[in-house]
Design a protein around this motif. Structure first.
Motif, PDB file in Angstrom:
ATOM      1  N   LEU A   1     -28.512 -85.575  -2.054  1.00 60.25           N
ATOM      2  CA  LEU A   1     -27.421 -84.883  -2.733  1.00 60.25           C
ATOM      3  C   LEU A   1     -27.943 -84.033  -3.883  1.00 60.25           C
ATOM      4  N   LEU A   2     -28.913 -84.552  -4.623  1.00 60.45           N
ATOM      5  CA  LEU A   2     -29.483 -83.786  -5.731  1.00 60.45           C
ATOM      6  C   LEU A   2     -30.200 -82.543  -5.225  1.00 60.45           C
ATOM      7  N   ALA A   3     -30.922 -82.682  -4.127  1.00 55.97           N
ATOM      8  CA  ALA A   3     -31.630 -81.522  -3.570  1.00 55.97           C
ATOM      9  C   ALA A   3     -30.647 -80.442  -3.109  1.00 55.97           C
ATOM     10  N   VAL A   4     -29.583 -80.852  -2.435  1.00 52.07           N
ATOM     11  CA  VAL A   4     -28.570 -79.889  -1.991  1.00 52.07           C
ATOM     12  C   VAL A   4     -27.879 -79.242  -3.185  1.00 52.07           C
ATOM     13  N   ASP A   5     -27.611 -80.046  -4.216  1.00 54.98           N
ATOM     14  CA  ASP A   5     -26.951 -79.533  -5.416  1.00 54.98           C
ATOM     15  C   ASP A   5     -27.802 -78.458  -6.087  1.00 54.98           C
ATOM     16  N   LEU A   6     -29.097 -78.713  -6.255  1.00 53.73           N
ATOM     17  CA  LEU A   6     -29.976 -77.737  -6.896  1.00 53.73           C
ATOM     18  C   LEU A   6     -30.124 -76.476  -6.053  1.00 53.73           C
ATOM     19  N   TRP A   7     -30.247 -76.656  -4.740  1.00 54.97           N
ATOM     20  CA  TRP A   7     -30.383 -75.494  -3.857  1.00 54.97           C
ATOM     21  C   TRP A   7     -29.125 -74.632  -3.880  1.00 54.97           C
ATOM     22  N   LEU A   8     -27.941 -75.264  -3.764  1.00 55.71           N
ATOM     23  CA  LEU A   8     -26.694 -74.510  -3.735  1.00 55.71           C
ATOM     24  C   LEU A   8     -26.417 -73.851  -5.080  1.00 55.71           C
ATOM     25  N   SER A   9     -26.728 -74.543  -6.177  1.00 56.72           N
ATOM     26  CA  SER A   9     -26.489 -73.966  -7.500  1.00 56.72           C
ATOM     27  C   SER A   9     -27.360 -72.730  -7.729  1.00 56.72           C
ATOM     28  N   LYS A  10     -28.595 -72.787  -7.242  1.00 55.12           N
ATOM     29  CA  LYS A  10     -29.471 -71.615  -7.397  1.00 55.12           C
ATOM     30  C   LYS A  10     -28.993 -70.453  -6.544  1.00 55.12           C
ATOM     31  N   ARG A  11     -28.488 -70.745  -5.353  1.00 57.65           N
ATOM     32  CA  ARG A  11     -27.985 -69.669  -4.488  1.00 57.65           C
ATOM     33  C   ARG A  11     -26.717 -69.036  -5.050  1.00 57.65           C
ATOM     34  N   LEU A  12     -25.903 -69.833  -5.754  1.00 61.74           N
ATOM     35  CA  LEU A  12     -24.646 -69.317  -6.303  1.00 61.74           C
ATOM     36  C   LEU A  12     -24.808 -68.699  -7.691  1.00 61.74           C
ATOM     37  N   GLY A  13     -25.982 -68.779  -8.286  1.00 53.92           N
ATOM     38  CA  GLY A  13     -26.194 -68.165  -9.593  1.00 53.92           C
ATOM     39  C   GLY A  13     -26.349 -66.659  -9.480  1.00 53.92           C
ATOM     40  N   LEU A  14     -25.291 -65.985  -9.051  1.00 52.74           N
ATOM     41  CA  LEU A  14     -25.349 -64.559  -8.751  1.00 52.74           C
ATOM     42  C   LEU A  14     -25.187 -63.683  -9.982  1.00 52.74           C
ATOM     43  N   CYS A  15     -24.777 -64.282 -11.111  1.00 56.35           N
ATOM     44  CA  CYS A  15     -24.586 -63.501 -12.331  1.00 56.35           C
ATOM     45  C   CYS A  15     -25.463 -64.015 -13.470  1.00 56.35           C
ATOM     46  N   CYS A  16     -26.541 -64.700 -13.144  1.00 51.20           N
ATOM     47  CA  CYS A  16     -27.352 -65.324 -14.194  1.00 51.20           C
ATOM     48  C   CYS A  16     -28.082 -64.297 -15.046  1.00 51.20           C
ATOM     49  N   SER A  17     -28.211 -63.066 -14.582  1.00 54.64           N
ATOM     50  CA  SER A  17     -28.828 -61.998 -15.367  1.00 54.64           C
ATOM     51  C   SER A  17     -28.289 -60.655 -14.886  1.00 54.64           C
ATOM     52  N   GLU A  18     -28.614 -59.612 -15.651  1.00 53.71           N
ATOM     53  CA  GLU A  18     -28.140 -58.280 -15.262  1.00 53.71           C
ATOM     54  C   GLU A  18     -28.788 -57.791 -13.974  1.00 53.71           C
ATOM     55  N   ASP A  19     -29.950 -58.342 -13.636  1.00 53.88           N
ATOM     56  CA  ASP A  19     -30.646 -57.930 -12.424  1.00 53.88           C
ATOM     57  C   ASP A  19     -30.233 -58.731 -11.201  1.00 53.88           C
TER      58      ASP A  19
ATOM     59  N   LEU B   1     -21.695 -69.346 -11.413  1.00 46.44           N
ATOM     60  CA  LEU B   1     -22.161 -67.976 -11.202  1.00 46.44           C
ATOM     61  C   LEU B   1     -23.076 -67.513 -12.331  1.00 46.44           C
ATOM     62  N   LEU B   2     -22.789 -67.946 -13.554  1.00 41.42           N
ATOM     63  CA  LEU B   2     -23.634 -67.581 -14.685  1.00 41.42           C
ATOM     64  C   LEU B   2     -24.913 -68.406 -14.751  1.00 41.42           C
ATOM     65  N   GLY B   3     -25.029 -69.431 -13.923  1.00 42.49           N
ATOM     66  CA  GLY B   3     -26.198 -70.292 -13.946  1.00 42.49           C
ATOM     67  C   GLY B   3     -26.177 -71.301 -15.067  1.00 42.49           C
ATOM     68  N   ARG B   4     -25.025 -71.501 -15.705  1.00 47.60           N
ATOM     69  CA  ARG B   4     -24.940 -72.448 -16.815  1.00 47.60           C
ATOM     70  C   ARG B   4     -25.013 -73.897 -16.327  1.00 47.60           C
ATOM     71  N   HIS B   5     -24.418 -74.160 -15.168  1.00 45.52           N
ATOM     72  CA  HIS B   5     -24.296 -75.523 -14.679  1.00 45.52           C
ATOM     73  C   HIS B   5     -24.595 -75.570 -13.196  1.00 45.52           C
ATOM     74  N   ASN B   6     -24.909 -76.775 -12.736  1.00 48.90           N
ATOM     75  CA  ASN B   6     -24.992 -77.042 -11.302  1.00 48.90           C
ATOM     76  C   ASN B   6     -23.593 -77.316 -10.757  1.00 48.90           C
ATOM     77  N   VAL B   7     -23.498 -77.325  -9.447  1.00 49.45           N
ATOM     78  CA  VAL B   7     -22.190 -77.520  -8.814  1.00 49.45           C
ATOM     79  C   VAL B   7     -21.611 -78.888  -9.154  1.00 49.45           C
ATOM     80  N   THR B   8     -22.451 -79.929  -9.135  1.00 48.86           N
ATOM     81  CA  THR B   8     -21.949 -81.273  -9.432  1.00 48.86           C
ATOM     82  C   THR B   8     -21.508 -81.405 -10.890  1.00 48.86           C
ATOM     83  N   ASP B   9     -22.103 -80.635 -11.803  1.00 55.29           N
ATOM     84  CA  ASP B   9     -21.651 -80.660 -13.193  1.00 55.29           C
ATOM     85  C   ASP B   9     -20.202 -80.205 -13.299  1.00 55.29           C
ATOM     86  N   VAL B  10     -19.861 -79.153 -12.571  1.00 56.59           N
ATOM     87  CA  VAL B  10     -18.511 -78.608 -12.624  1.00 56.59           C
ATOM     88  C   VAL B  10     -17.525 -79.530 -11.913  1.00 56.59           C
ATOM     89  N   LEU B  11     -17.907 -80.048 -10.747  1.00 54.31           N
ATOM     90  CA  LEU B  11     -16.992 -80.929 -10.011  1.00 54.31           C
ATOM     91  C   LEU B  11     -16.695 -82.195 -10.802  1.00 54.31           C
TER      92      LEU B  11
END
Length: 271
Positions: free
Chosen positions: A86-104, A232-242
């Protein structure tokens, strides 16, 4: 002249026994000796327990203990494997969803909008707004609702701070620490304080304010977008928000249990 029989060497496996003829040592084979000693049952049992075979068996059984324990320790449990997956999936999904973590990032153009949602769920604007409305309110019912909203906001800050300090989960590696008004505990990620606050305030507004249907939909939409913006901003992982949504949902129940009545409100205001 001594008898030749007295000079005979001892037979292999023999044992000296007193009481032979003329006070000499006579040798008797082991089977016969054991038959004599076997007449005493206590002695026979003691000798059987001290036999080399038994001692070797006991030493081998004790020696095999640590490897078996090590094997058990090295064998991961099913729960641990599930949590690791679960932790591995959480980290992978959170990184894929961090679409606004920077201007680039792929969605870097909508980063200002996500940061505006971040400010809308921050604790300082909510505390300042509730305190100002309480100061300006003229009705006892409105003051009661706003005072309990302040109580819920302070409880949210305390409980989230405790959980973050205990868990101490770091924020995602792709996060940029450019958040609005951060404190020392904000370097930890679990749970999302914005998610807990949004869930609790959303339930509070829907329960104690008379809102039209479009406004109720906007409240639901705001709660969901605040939680989504944290990922999206990369502030948290998915499980943090849930977990934050779940925690904020039950925090509202705690506020209802500790609800301050009008009498308590009058005593606090000194009327």
């Amino acid at each position: 002249m001594p008898s030749p029989k007295a000079k005979n060497p001892a037979r292999p496996g023999g044992s000296p026994v007193l009481g032979g003829s003329n006070g000499r040592f006579d040798f008797m084979s082991k089977p016969n000796l054991l038959q004599r000693q076997g007449s005493d049952p206590v002695t026979a049992r003691l000798r059987a327990s001290e036999s080399p075979t038994r001692r070797r068996g006991s030493s081998s059984s004790t020696g095999s203990g640590p490897p078996e324990e090590d094997g058990i320790r090295l064998n991961p449990s099913l729960v641990r494997v599930a949590l690791s997956s679960l932790l591995a999936v959480d980290l992978w999904l959170s990184k894929r969803l961090g679409l606004c973590c920077s201007e680039d990032s792929p969605w870097g153009s909508v980063r200002p909008l996500m940061k505006l949602l971040e400010v809308s769920g921050h604790g300082i604007p909510w505390l300042a707004g509730a305190a100002y409305c309480l100061y300006k309110s003229d009705s006892a019912a409105g003051q009661e609702v706003l005072l309990n909203l302040l109580l819920g906001l302070f409880l949210d800050l305390i409980l989230v701070g405790i959980v973050k300090t205990v868990v101490r989960r770091r924020r995602p590696a792709h996060n940029r620490m450019d958040m609005f008004a951060t404190f020392s505990v904000d370097r930890y990620s679990f749970p999302s304080g914005h998610a807990t606050r949004a869930a609790m305030c959303g339930r509070f507004l829907l329960a104690h304010l008379v809102l039209a249907a479009p406004l109720r939909v906007l409240v639901f939409l705001w709660v969901g977008l605040v939680g989504l913006s944290r990922v999206l901003l990369g502030r948290h992982n998915v499980t943090d928000v849930l977990f934050g949504f779940w925690m904020g949902y039950w925090q509202y129940n705690l506020v209802e249990m500790l609800w301050l009545s009008p009498n308590v409100l009058q005593r606090l205001l000194g009327d």
